[in-house]
Write a protein that holds these residues in place. Structure first.
Motif, PDB file in Angstrom:
ATOM      1  N   TRP A 280      38.227  66.416-100.911  1.00 16.68           N
ATOM      2  CA  TRP A 280      39.416  66.430-100.061  1.00 16.68           C
ATOM      3  C   TRP A 280      40.086  67.803-100.081  1.00 16.68           C
ATOM      4  O   TRP A 280      40.099  68.499-101.092  1.00 16.68           O
ATOM      5  N   LEU A 304      35.566  63.648 -97.795  1.00 10.86           N
ATOM      6  CA  LEU A 304      35.724  64.918 -97.079  1.00 10.86           C
ATOM      7  C   LEU A 304      37.010  65.021 -96.276  1.00 10.86           C
ATOM      8  O   LEU A 304      37.136  65.914 -95.434  1.00 10.86           O
ATOM      9  N   GLU A 305      37.946  64.171 -96.515  1.00 11.47           N
ATOM     10  CA  GLU A 305      39.186  64.207 -95.724  1.00 11.47           C
ATOM     11  C   GLU A 305      39.836  65.588 -95.819  1.00 11.47           C
ATOM     12  O   GLU A 305      39.849  66.234 -96.859  1.00 11.47           O
ATOM     13  N   ASN A 307      39.020  68.541 -94.181  1.00 12.43           N
ATOM     14  CA  ASN A 307      38.144  69.698 -94.089  1.00 12.43           C
ATOM     15  C   ASN A 307      37.936  69.991 -92.604  1.00 12.43           C
ATOM     16  O   ASN A 307      37.771  69.061 -91.808  1.00 12.43           O
ATOM     17  N   ASP A 329      33.373  59.546 -96.601  1.00 11.79           N
ATOM     18  CA  ASP A 329      34.786  59.183 -96.488  1.00 11.79           C
ATOM     19  C   ASP A 329      35.108  58.774 -95.055  1.00 11.79           C
ATOM     20  O   ASP A 329      34.871  59.546 -94.113  1.00 11.79           O
ATOM     21  N   ALA A 332      37.233  61.260 -93.014  1.00 13.41           N
ATOM     22  CA  ALA A 332      36.737  62.601 -92.707  1.00 13.41           C
ATOM     23  C   ALA A 332      36.740  62.809 -91.197  1.00 13.41           C
ATOM     24  O   ALA A 332      36.245  61.976 -90.438  1.00 13.41           O
TER      25      ALA A 332
END
Length: 351
Positions: A280, A304-305, A307, A329, A332
């Motif tokens: 994250w 991956l939130e 990005n 995620d 994401a």
């Protein structure tokens, strides 16, 4: 389904961190003195140790007025000098724990927190080399620790130095240390060999230490390592051979709140039975198949939130594979704002 996956793995990671390592304030939460619960502890005459107090072998010296007073108390002749724990909490008078200040007393647990303590001299804990298993020195003003003494502590399993002023340390050595927390110290750099002589190490936190680079091999070659946190730093690139989890039933790698924009092939290796990789709040724009497919197939779950993913042909391999996409995620997003899990696989047919 995807939302439930994220919630489940996030909660599992939290449970693992709490049970293995430290909470937000760096305090380990575990069964109190479980290793010594069957031992019969005694306390000295209350007048002999005042202003310290003792209950069932737990000695609390939070109200000592000076180093000299502590040394005088510990130098008393006790019927039994062996204690379960020593606690000093919120004390503004004790700045140095000197060699000999604890007399011939011994402990299995040392907890000094939120105090003015600046220094622990080499040999200050010598009486407890054969007994001490947990050392918590949280939110003090320590600038160093007697690192060389660690190898002499034959039962040391926890060392928590959360929230001090430590700016460096030598290569650590211990055959027994399992949990190490050096977070919230101004370390800035960590040598690649810093932890190589810690064969029992299972969990390490280097969160919020000002780290800018992770050297290859730093978290490699440790047969029991399963949890690493370097969140809240300034790392921009993960080189090959950064982290290896060879034998874990569940691996947990927290890289959140850095500046990571690139990850080398085989930078993260292992996860033989799965785990979570938290990314994250970084700067990743592409998800290279050669980097991430082996990890997702292991299976690791990737978070991956926040990005700025470009969502070009580099993620076609992912979006067109529902099993692997299910390990991403659900929050994401592409830099355009669209959720990865909502992308139409057909738009990648020309890739």
């Amino acid at each position: 389904m995807h939302l439930n996956m994220k919630i489940f793995h996030s909660l599992l990671a939290i449970v693992l961190l709490v049970s293995r390592c430290a909470g937000d304030d760096g305090k380990v939460i575990t069964a109190s003195h479980s290793a010594t619960r069957d031992v019969q502890w005694t306390c000295p005459d209350p007048d002999a140790i005042f202003p310290c107090v003792c209950y069932d072998g737990d000695l609390d010296c939070s109200n000592v007025e000076s180093e000299d007073q502590l040394a005088q108390i510990m130098g008393s002749s006790f019927p039994n000098p062996n204690f379960r724990s020593l606690t000093i909490d919120g004390n503004d008078n004790l700045r140095v724990l000197g060699a000999g200040d604890l007399g011939n007393t011994t402990y299995t647990w040392l907890d000094i927190a939120t105090s003015a303590l600046e220094e622990i001299e080499e040999g200050a804990l010598s009486g407890s080399y054969a007994t001490i298993s947990k050392i918590f020195l949280r939110r003090n003003k320590l600038t160093s620790f007697p690192w060389e003494d660690m190898s002499l502590m034959t039962h040391l399993s926890y060392l928590n130095l959360f929230g001090n002023n430590i700016s460096g340390f030598s290569n650590l050595s211990s055959d027994t240390l399992k949990f190490l927390d050096l977070s919230h110290n101004p370390l800035v750099t960590v040598e690649a060999t810093a932890f190589s002589a810690l064969p029992a190490l299972m969990s390490i936190s280097l969160a919020n230490i000002g780290l800018t680079d992770v050297l290859p091999g730093t978290f490699v070659g440790l047969p029991n390592l399963c949890t690493v946190s370097i969140q809240g730093n300034y790392v921009a690139h993960l080189p090959e051979g950064t982290v290896q989890f060879p034998n874990c039933s569940f691996g947990f790698l927290d890289l959140s709140r850095n500046k990571i924009s690139s990850v080398a092939v085989n930078a993260i290796h292992g996860f033989p039975h799965g785990g979570d990789i938290i990314l994250w709040n970084n700067q990743l724009t592409v998800l290279e198949e050669i980097v991430w497919r082996p990890l997702l197939q292991s299976p690791a779950y990737l978070f991956l939130e926040n990005n700025p993913l470009l969502c070009g042909c580099d993620i076609a391999w992912l979006v067109r594979n529902p099993i692997l996409l299910g390990r991403i995620d659900t929050f994401a997003k592409c830099s355009s704002g669209e959720l990865l899990v909502h992308l139409d696989p057909a738009i990648f047919d020309q890739c």
